[in-house]
Design a protein around this motif. Structure first.
Motif, PDB file in Angstrom:
ATOM      1  N   UNK A  39       8.107   4.402   0.789  1.00 56.37           N
ATOM      2  CA  UNK A  39       6.764   4.950   0.759  1.00 56.37           C
ATOM      3  C   UNK A  39       5.686   3.870   0.846  1.00 56.37           C
ATOM      4  N   UNK A  40       6.060   2.624   0.994  1.00 53.47           N
ATOM      5  CA  UNK A  40       5.092   1.534   0.968  1.00 53.47           C
ATOM      6  C   UNK A  40       5.037   0.816   2.303  1.00 53.47           C
ATOM      7  N   UNK A  41       3.828   0.341   2.626  1.00 49.42           N
ATOM      8  CA  UNK A  41       3.648  -0.470   3.813  1.00 49.42           C
ATOM      9  C   UNK A  41       3.015  -1.790   3.394  1.00 49.42           C
TER      10      UNK A  41
ATOM     11  N   UNK B 225       0.849  -1.176   0.000  1.00 46.63           N
ATOM     12  CA  UNK B 225       0.000   0.000   0.000  1.00 46.63           C
ATOM     13  C   UNK B 225       0.895   1.239   0.000  1.00 46.63           C
ATOM     14  N   UNK B 226       0.666   2.118  -0.951  1.00 44.12           N
ATOM     15  CA  UNK B 226       1.452   3.355  -1.013  1.00 44.12           C
ATOM     16  C   UNK B 226       0.970   4.322   0.054  1.00 44.12           C
ATOM     17  N   UNK B 227       1.899   4.862   0.818  1.00 42.55           N
ATOM     18  CA  UNK B 227       1.552   5.843   1.840  1.00 42.55           C
ATOM     19  C   UNK B 227       1.271   7.201   1.218  1.00 42.55           C
ATOM     20  N   UNK B 228       1.976   7.499   0.142  1.00 41.00           N
ATOM     21  CA  UNK B 228       1.788   8.770  -0.577  1.00 41.00           C
ATOM     22  C   UNK B 228       1.735   8.439  -2.067  1.00 41.00           C
ATOM     23  N   UNK B 229       0.550   8.510  -2.662  1.00 43.81           N
ATOM     24  CA  UNK B 229       0.411   8.102  -4.061  1.00 43.81           C
ATOM     25  C   UNK B 229       1.132   9.032  -5.030  1.00 43.81           C
ATOM     26  N   UNK B 230       1.567  10.177  -4.567  1.00 43.12           N
ATOM     27  CA  UNK B 230       2.321  11.088  -5.417  1.00 43.12           C
ATOM     28  C   UNK B 230       3.822  10.836  -5.339  1.00 43.12           C
ATOM     29  N   UNK B 231       4.228   9.882  -4.535  1.00 45.29           N
ATOM     30  CA  UNK B 231       5.644   9.592  -4.328  1.00 45.29           C
ATOM     31  C   UNK B 231       5.903   8.099  -4.505  1.00 45.29           C
ATOM     32  N   UNK B 232       5.507   7.556  -5.656  1.00 46.23           N
ATOM     33  CA  UNK B 232       5.600   6.121  -5.889  1.00 46.23           C
ATOM     34  C   UNK B 232       7.022   5.631  -6.168  1.00 46.23           C
ATOM     35  N   UNK B 233       7.924   6.512  -6.468  1.00 43.80           N
ATOM     36  CA  UNK B 233       9.300   6.122  -6.749  1.00 43.80           C
ATOM     37  C   UNK B 233      10.090   5.803  -5.477  1.00 43.80           C
ATOM     38  N   UNK B 234       9.663   6.320  -4.341  1.00 43.94           N
ATOM     39  CA  UNK B 234      10.353   6.126  -3.074  1.00 43.94           C
ATOM     40  C   UNK B 234      10.003   4.757  -2.500  1.00 43.94           C
ATOM     41  N   UNK B 235      11.011   3.889  -2.346  1.00 46.78           N
ATOM     42  CA  UNK B 235      10.782   2.538  -1.844  1.00 46.78           C
ATOM     43  C   UNK B 235      10.326   2.533  -0.381  1.00 46.78           C
TER      44      UNK B 235
END
Length: 141
Positions: free
Chosen positions: A90-92, A78-88
């Motif tokens: 950023x996911x939980x 699950x992406x924590x910030x959908x505008x920052x999908x490149x940051x590894x």
């Protein structure tokens, strides 16, 4: 509301339901959408009275039935910030069986409040806990 709650909680109260996978998944999706939409139509009069205590269901029993009824449920990202999908970072990791178990436990308490206290208390509790806690989970399904 009780009808929609019953459609969802049966997946945690009954084991090995005999519903084919496609019908089961569609029923769960429709029911979650229905309960989500009911949130926006809530009208109640708050009652500040003290009421008897809720006798909670056991998490383990509900989880076991959810796992039996949805053997294909597993972990998801699950992406924590959908505008920052490149940051590894950023996911939980989420657990679909745990999420549905939590939803069922909350719906059981809402149903109990409606049936044992009054409709207003059940609707108040639904509005208090349901969408703020489960909105991100409901959107995943």
């Amino acid at each position: 509301m009780i009808h929609v709650i019953n459609q969802i909680i049966k997946f945690g109260l009954e084991s090995n339901l005999t519903i084919n996978k496609n019908e089961r998944d569609l029923l769960l999706e429709k029911s979650l959408i229905n309960i989500y939409s009911l949130y926006f139509d809530i009208n109640y009069d708050y009652d500040n009275a003290d009421f008897k205590e809720y006798n909670e269901h056991k998490y383990e029993d509900i989880r076991k039935n959810v796992e039996q009824n949805f053997p294909d449920f597993g972990f998801y990202s699950n992406a924590l910030d959908i505008l920052n999908l490149e940051n590894k970072d950023n996911f939980e990791l989420g657990d679909a069986a745990d999420d549905l178990t939590d939803i069922i436990l909350d719906l059981l308490q809402i149903k109990w409040r409606i049936e044992n206290i009054n409709l207003n208390d059940g609707l108040w509790y639904f509005q208090l806990i349901f969408l703020p806690i489960h909105s991100n989970i409901l959107l995943i399904y």
